[in-house]
Write an enzyme that holds these catalytic residues in place. Sequence first.
Site, PDB file in Angstrom:
ATOM      1  N   CYS A   8       0.898  -1.136  -0.113  1.00 15.45           N
ATOM      2  CA  CYS A   8      -0.214   0.145  -0.011  1.00 15.45           C
ATOM      3  C   CYS A   8       0.796   1.182   0.205  1.00 15.45           C
ATOM      4  CB  CYS A   8      -0.971   0.067   1.195  1.00 15.45           C
ATOM      5  SG  CYS A   8      -0.001   0.202   2.861  1.00 15.45           S
ATOM      6  N   ARG A  14      -3.200  -0.697   5.565  1.00 16.84           N
ATOM      7  CA  ARG A  14      -3.685  -1.753   4.898  1.00 16.84           C
ATOM      8  C   ARG A  14      -3.044  -2.798   4.500  1.00 16.84           C
ATOM      9  NH1 ARG A  14      -5.256   1.969  -0.086  1.00 16.84           N
ATOM     10  NH2 ARG A  14      -3.374   2.968   0.521  1.00 16.84           N
ATOM     11  N   ASP A 113      -8.364   3.959   1.653  1.00 15.13           N
ATOM     12  CA  ASP A 113      -7.196   3.679   2.633  1.00 15.13           C
ATOM     13  C   ASP A 113      -7.871   4.406   3.824  1.00 15.13           C
ATOM     14  OD1 ASP A 113      -4.914   4.605   3.964  1.00 15.13           O
ATOM     15  OD2 ASP A 113      -3.931   5.414   2.075  1.00 15.13           O
TER      16      ASP A 113
HETATM   17  P1  4NP Z   1      -1.675   2.854   4.034  1.00 11.95           P
HETATM   18  O1  4NP Z   1      -2.362   4.147   4.859  1.00 11.95           O
HETATM   19  O2  4NP Z   1      -1.170   3.278   2.719  1.00 11.95           O
HETATM   20  O3  4NP Z   1      -2.836   2.026   4.212  1.00 11.95           O
HETATM   21  O4  4NP Z   1      -0.511   2.494   5.176  1.00 11.95           O
HETATM   22  C1  4NP Z   1      -1.325   5.555   4.966  1.00 11.95           C
HETATM   23  C2  4NP Z   1      -0.370   5.739   5.722  1.00 11.95           C
HETATM   24  C3  4NP Z   1       0.025   6.784   5.898  1.00 11.95           C
HETATM   25  C4  4NP Z   1      -0.082   7.861   4.757  1.00 11.95           C
HETATM   26  C5  4NP Z   1      -1.321   7.617   3.766  1.00 11.95           C
HETATM   27  C6  4NP Z   1      -1.635   6.389   3.568  1.00 11.95           C
HETATM   28  N1  4NP Z   1       0.588   8.919   4.565  1.00 11.95           N
HETATM   29  O5  4NP Z   1       0.193   9.841   4.069  1.00 11.95           O
HETATM   30  O6  4NP Z   1       1.663   9.178   5.534  1.00 11.95           O
END
Ligand code: 4NP
Length: 146
Positions: A8, A14, A113
């Site tokens: 992800c 995720r 997300d």
């Molecule tokens: P992930 O969620 O891709 O599901 O781990 C996110 C975690 C951090 C960020 C964006 C999405 N961020 O912008 O730091």
Amino acid sequence: MKQIVFVCLGNICRSPMAEFVMKNLTDQYQIESRATSNWEHGNPIHQGTQKIFQKHQVSYDLTKTSLQIKDKDFYDFDLILGMDENNVADLKQMAPAGTEHKIHLFASESVPDPWYTGDFDDTYRRVLAGCEAWLDQLARTEEFDR
Ligand code: 4NP
């Protein structure tokens, strides 16, 4: 043993959820998770995802921290699963030549997300359904075991 990586954007919400849900469903594959970005590098699994693990008795590794996917991963893993369409598009851009065929979307309905939606329960439902669907498909797909 075949190796699967879930990917992800941040590798804190995720993809670690998918990693540990899948590890709780099977010990037939070697399973890890990665980020397309380095934004969360070294950070632990998001509290929202950890709460889901506790709620559904999914055992997980507290020492897991965010890691960005690197060239070697594209060669090492047999199956590279992006949690949403953006992840898949980014992975295809990053993939060394000849490894693109390993990249697939995790589920036909991509996993929104929870970093933005805040709905980790919805994420869990989709992650669990997607993992079960992959296990079914893998069991059926001879090609994967050749
Ligand atoms: P992930 O969620 O891709 O599901 O781990 C996110 C975690 C951090 C960020 C964006 C999405 N961020 O912008 O730091």
